[in-house]
Scaffold this active site. Sequence first.
Site, PDB file in Angstrom:
ATOM      1  CE1 TYR A  21      -3.457  -2.768   0.424  1.00 22.96           C
ATOM      2  CE2 TYR A  21      -1.972  -3.569   2.118  1.00 22.96           C
ATOM      3  CZ  TYR A  21      -3.037  -3.764   1.277  1.00 22.96           C
ATOM      4  OH  TYR A  21      -3.683  -4.959   1.272  1.00 22.96           O
ATOM      5  CE1 TYR A 149      -6.818  -7.090   2.639  1.00 20.77           C
ATOM      6  CE2 TYR A 149      -5.898  -8.971   3.826  1.00 20.77           C
ATOM      7  CZ  TYR A 149      -5.820  -8.033   2.810  1.00 20.77           C
ATOM      8  OH  TYR A 149      -4.749  -8.054   1.944  1.00 20.77           O
ATOM      9  CG  ASP A 250      -9.482 -15.611   5.273  1.00 26.26           C
ATOM     10  OD1 ASP A 250      -8.474 -16.091   5.814  1.00 26.26           O
ATOM     11  OD2 ASP A 250      -9.444 -14.595   4.548  1.00 26.26           O
ATOM     12  CE  LYS A 279      -1.493 -12.141   7.071  1.00 25.16           C
ATOM     13  NZ  LYS A 279      -2.827 -11.771   6.604  1.00 25.16           N
TER      14      LYS A 279
END
Length: 430
Positions: A21, A149, A250, A279
């Site tokens: 970002y 997200y 998720d 992750k």
Amino acid sequence: MKDWTASQLQTLDANTLWHPYGSATQAPETYPVSSARGVRLQLTDGRELIDGMASWWCAIHGYNHPVLNRAVTEQLEAMAHVMFGGLTHAPAVRLARMLTDLTPPGLDRVFLSDSGSVSVEVALKMAIQYWFSVGQPRKQKLVALRNGYHGDTFGAMSVCDPVTGMHHLFGDVLPKHFFAPAPTTPFGEACSDDDLREMAELLEQHHQDIAAVIVEPVVQGAGGMRFYSADYLVRLRALCDAFDVLLIYDEIATGFGRTGKLFALEHAGVEPDILCVGKALTGGYMTLAATLCNQRVSLGISEGEAGAFMHGPTFMGNPLACATACASIELLLSQPWQRRVQEINRGLEIGLSPARELANVAEVRTLGAIGVIELKEAVDMDRIQPMFVERGVWVRPFGKLVYCMPPYVMNPDDLAILTAAMVDTVAQLA
Ligand SMILES: *Cc1c(COP(=O)(O)O)cnc(C)c1O
């Protein structure tokens, strides 16, 4: 390469690289890191930072762990990579068996991929291909939660919160899905039918077009660091069953102990049809993710028209990553990790609670090894980031959120330094 100074690295970086970002013209300061060990990042200018982020949920065992290092080097000597089309190997098979053993019994088939976003793409494609295969090709829409997200690729982005996910930037390229309100009942409380009213209405009105509901169970991560009632998940499962819609969890952020359970779904005791993990899967060593599904989905797809699930990444089942993931999971399970996460939770509660008194703080909340100070206004990153570095800690806020999810190996003294730096820095902003 070794001869570059910290400031040369920063300048060369600012002129050539994108950061997450990031901007090419207004690049904020970056901090060159030369090594990392335990919970400490060593900067090239000699400073050391206590890492409060675990490299975005990943480095649960800390950095440079001898057990994980050994797993990498041993696998490296055998083979770094081979294609997964037509070939297989022990690291992938071992990892798949570990994942199916540790997750709910229905989830018995594993698709390995390279990143969390891709594992979400895979989950969405599985859901849509399933309905196509069983003769309901209309069911192509998804339902997601606001504040959710799920990653940055197109499919994943299409189920992220439309506002924080910046859907307006991508116009018609982004598929349009349905969004239900984020659950508001706090973690630990029972929710009412009212909390799922809009979700129920969406499913009732549109179930003929809906393939699946996708949620992050219990913790909405990058979309707001919100913790919500596990009871919501129980009711959501019942709704999905009632309207014949698949359920995708998720757990890319929450998996591998972060919330105090090995997987956040254990707080609710219900099974999804499809589960994404990533992750912390390799303890932060390598990029790897997995999508698990149940037999309904795997048989449905495989017995349908295509006769196969249509996805196959080049680096699928990378042996180095799989071997490291096996070692990381074994390392986690060989330790009293629940107690560690509980101790970290206690340290976060005690350490962060003084922030509750601050005028600029809206809420302080913790769950497992996650600590969040939510401010009333968004923080100025250019100002707050150097303040943390000067205090010797690595915390990376976003928006109104100053939060941490430390490696599980962080000792109480380091944790106290981390939380004090968070509280003091927020106090200075006031
Ligand atoms: C980080 C994250 C993703 C995306 O994973 P990447 O590895 O960054 O692609 C998806 N879902 C959740 C819940 C995440 O936290």
